[in-house]
Structures are given as structure tokens and as C-alpha cells.
Motif scaffolding. Structure first.
Motif, mmCIF file in Angstrom:
data_model
loop_
_atom_site.group_PDB
_atom_site.id
_atom_site.type_symbol
_atom_site.label_atom_id
_atom_site.label_comp_id
_atom_site.label_asym_id
_atom_site.label_seq_id
_atom_site.Cartn_x
_atom_site.Cartn_y
_atom_site.Cartn_z
ATOM 1 N N LEU A 1 -16.168 49.801 -17.844
ATOM 2 C CA LEU A 1 -16.666 50.326 -16.569
ATOM 3 C C LEU A 1 -16.644 49.434 -15.769
ATOM 4 N N THR A 2 -17.158 48.088 -15.771
ATOM 5 C CA THR A 2 -17.399 46.833 -14.895
ATOM 6 C C THR A 2 -16.803 45.713 -15.546
ATOM 7 N N LYS A 3 -15.602 44.902 -14.189
ATOM 8 C CA LYS A 3 -14.994 44.072 -15.144
ATOM 9 C C LYS A 3 -14.981 42.915 -13.865
ATOM 10 N N GLY A 4 -14.939 41.701 -14.856
ATOM 11 C CA GLY A 4 -15.307 40.890 -13.588
ATOM 12 C C GLY A 4 -14.301 39.458 -14.332
ATOM 13 N N SER A 5 -14.429 38.187 -13.173
ATOM 14 C CA SER A 5 -14.251 36.801 -13.605
ATOM 15 C C SER A 5 -14.802 35.974 -12.823
ATOM 16 N N PHE A 6 -15.553 34.779 -13.066
ATOM 17 C CA PHE A 6 -15.248 33.388 -12.461
ATOM 18 C C PHE A 6 -14.820 32.905 -13.001
ATOM 19 N N THR A 7 -14.732 31.266 -12.092
ATOM 20 C CA THR A 7 -14.781 29.763 -12.068
ATOM 21 C C THR A 7 -15.206 29.240 -11.696
ATOM 22 N N LYS A 8 -15.796 27.964 -12.248
ATOM 23 C CA LYS A 8 -16.627 26.878 -12.157
ATOM 24 C C LYS A 8 -15.969 25.449 -12.871
ATOM 25 N N VAL A 9 -17.540 24.851 -12.777
ATOM 26 C CA VAL A 9 -16.818 23.200 -12.901
ATOM 27 C C VAL A 9 -16.751 23.435 -14.670
ATOM 28 N N GLY A 10 -16.266 22.967 -15.378
ATOM 29 C CA GLY A 10 -16.301 23.710 -16.909
ATOM 30 C C GLY A 10 -17.195 23.284 -17.190
ATOM 31 N N GLY A 11 -18.314 24.012 -18.562
ATOM 32 C CA GLY A 11 -18.921 23.387 -19.361
ATOM 33 C C GLY A 11 -19.586 24.198 -20.799
ATOM 34 N N VAL A 12 -20.128 24.407 -21.213
ATOM 35 C CA VAL A 12 -20.577 24.495 -22.237
ATOM 36 C C VAL A 12 -21.006 26.407 -22.887
ATOM 37 N N ILE A 13 -19.221 26.897 -22.169
ATOM 38 C CA ILE A 13 -19.977 28.402 -22.279
ATOM 39 C C ILE A 13 -18.928 28.988 -23.621
ATOM 40 N N PHE A 14 -18.771 30.529 -24.515
ATOM 41 C CA PHE A 14 -18.463 30.545 -25.418
ATOM 42 C C PHE A 14 -18.347 32.038 -24.682
ATOM 43 N N ALA A 15 -16.721 32.494 -25.162
ATOM 44 C CA ALA A 15 -16.629 33.958 -25.232
ATOM 45 C C ALA A 15 -17.589 34.775 -26.830
#
Length: 310
Positions: free
Chosen positions: A260-274
Motif C-alpha cells: 500500500l505504501t513504498k518508500g526509500s531514503f538515503t543517509k550517512v552510513g549507520g547500523v541498520i539491517f533489512a
């Protein structure tokens, strides 16, 4: 002032970061359907990696964070320029893709997943709502990865293999565990886009099925409110138990509302996991999304990341 990223790469248990002379690195992390990949570009006169080498990736700024283990699957030499390597999060030499024919007797589905993990010398991390449901499963000329994907779809779970671990986690945002939630403010992002699709947001599903005891068609409802949708689970020469119907209906209701909703973002690198969840604060409102892909790009001087969510 931007901090320089710290990169550490262990090869077969030994820190080879200095010997590899890494020029650039990219890491693609997926919540399902695709295999995590690590790509390295190293100096031409650096230490050479070999097929099957096990690589452990650590990234950070002030301290290191473990990002995953990978197995070298592709090697490319650019004469006098660089060495390029691609590594996958799955070691297919374990036989995960070999077709098999067998049956799993009626038992909790988590026990079946754990037994497949043990066969392939993998650890198991299982945390989804219906993991104790008793099932009988036939594996007919199907690989273990194919069977596990089918189980994940039936139980509306995310299935991946990372860090020599077979992982099954809930897709349902309402059942997210605190250690699997990242909180970000839109103002902290380099870019953000969100797409809203014109699909019906179903609140409930009415399942029609064949009752095994009375041999009559009955109905049950999962979810609450309107709009609602009906689905027939009575198939020719096949009947389901009430618990199976409820499980299938709950899973199908969640699937209907995916995308229903899809998105994306960019940022400075960090600890985030799919595979984890994102609590995104935008214009004072916080909404929760599932992170479906996270990509990291690094050089000795910089670290950037992008992510997709739904």
C-alpha cells in the motif's frame, strides 16, 4: 565534520584488513527473496582471496559492529588496476539447493525449520507468531530453500539466511520486537521518497471452507471492520482444519495489504539491517514500516547508505 568509517574484514577467522588494501566496499542486505551480497575492490598487489573463503564484515565509526558473514563466490582481476570479489551470505556447498523428496510428520512448524537448519549446519533464529502450529509437510522434488520459502509465505514470515543462521521473523508490524525497531526522523535523512498506491486497505477477510465433521461449507472472519473481502478455501478433494483455515486467512489478509505504501531514503552510513522495522517521524507523525533492503557503500573516507521500506 564527517567521521571516517572503520572497516575490518576477517578471512577464515583472521583479520586481513591491512593485507587486503580495500579501495571500496558495498553490501546489499535483503529481508527476503534475495541473497545478501558483499562486493570488494582491492589493490592489485593485495592479498588474494580464494573461492569459498569465509569473510566476516565489521563496520563502524568509533567502534566496530558485526554486519555479517559471507563466502567468496566470484573473483575478477583487472590487470595492474584492482582485484574484485563478490561474496554471498549463503554457502551453497552445504546442499541447500539440492532437490529432495521426503515427508515431515505432524509437528510444530518451528521444529521442521530447526531440523532443516541442523541438516545444513546452520543455527536457527525463529520468532514468528504461528511458529508452534502443528503441520504435516511434503517435500516433493524441492530444495530446502524452496521449501523454506513456501513455509514463510504460508505463515507470512520473512525468511533469510544470514551469518550461518536460518532466520524466520514476523512480517506483521504490530508484532515487532523492540530490538528490531529503528527510529529515524525525516529531518536526519539526506533524501526521502514515499509512494502511496491506490489499493483497497482491507480490514477483514471472510473465509469459506469445508467443515471436516459435517461435510458442509462454513465461514469464519479474521480481522475487524470494513472493507472486507471473501475467499473460498474449499478445494476439490481437499479440506482444511479450522486452525489451518484461520492461519491461511490471516496470512492472506496481510498479503492483500502489502505494498500500500513504498518508500526509500538515503543517509550517512549507520547500523541498520533489512528485515527490521522503521519508525519514521515525518511532520510530527510516526508510522511504522518494514525495511526490505538496505545498501551500504564505503571507501576509506566515507560511508553512505540507502534503504527501501514498505
Amino acid at each position: 565534520m564527517f567521521l571516517k568509517p572503520k572497516i575490518k574484514l576477517k578471512v577464515n577467522g583472521k583479520d586481513e584488513t591491512q593485507n587486503l588494501r580495500i579501495q571500496s566496499l558495498s553490501y546489499n542486505d535483503y529481508s527476503k527473496d534475495s541473497i545478501d551480497t558483499l562486493s570488494l575492490t582491492c589493490a592489485p598487489n593485495a592479498k588474494t582471496l580464494n573461492f569459498g573463503d569465509r569473510c566476516e564484515l565489521y563496520l563502524g565509526y568509533k567502534s566496530y559492529n558485526f554486519f555479517g558473514s559471507f563466502y567468496i563466490s566470484s573473483i575478477k582481476e583487472n590487470y595492474l588496476t584492482s582485484m574484485e570479489y563478490e561474496a554471498l551470505s549463503i554457502d551453497f556447498s552445504k546442499g541447500l539447493k539440492n532437490p529432495k523428496n521426503r515427508s515431515f510428520k505432524t509437528q510444530p512448524v518451528k521444529d521442521i525449520i530447526e531440523s532443516i537448519a541442523r541438516e545444513n549446519n546452520l543455527k536457527a533464529k525463529i520468532d514468528f507468531d504461528k511458529s508452534n502450529t502443528y503441520v504435516f509437510i511434503e517435500q516433493n522434488n524441492a530444495s530446502d530453500t524452496s521449501l523454506l520459502n513456501d513455509i514463510a509465505k504460508d505463515f507470512n514470515a520473512n525468511f533469510v539466511i544470514k551469518n550461518d543462521t536460518l532466520i524466520f521473523l514476523d512480517k506483521d508490524k504490530d508484532k515487532a520486537k523492540e530490538d528490531l525497531i529503528y527510529s529515524l526522523d525525516a529531518s536526519s535523512l539526506s533524501s526521502l521518497s514515499i509512494e502511496h498506491n491506490n489499493k483497497t486497505d482491507y480490514k477483514s477477510l471472510i473465509a469459506h471452507y469445508l467443515d471436516l465433521e459435517t461435510n458442509t461449507t462454513k465461514s469464519l472472519k479474521v480481522g475487524k471492520g470494513e472493507p472486507s473481502i471473501s475467499k473460498n478455501y474449499s478445494l476439490a478433494n481437499q479440506a482444511f482444519s479450522l486452525s489451518e483455515i484461520r492461519l491461511k486467512a490471516e496470512s492472506d489478509l496481510l498479503k492483500l495489504n502489502e505494498g500500500l505504501t513504498k518508500g526509500s531514503f538515503t543517509k550517512v552510513g549507520g547500523v541498520i539491517f533489512a528485515g527490521a522495522f522503521l519508525d519514521l517521524k515525518l511532520r510530527g507523525e510516526i508510522k511504522r514500516y518494514l525495511l526490505t533492503q538496505v545498501s551500504h557503500t564505503l571507501s576509506p573516507e566515507s560511508w553512505s547508505m540507502s534503504a527501501n521500506f514498505e
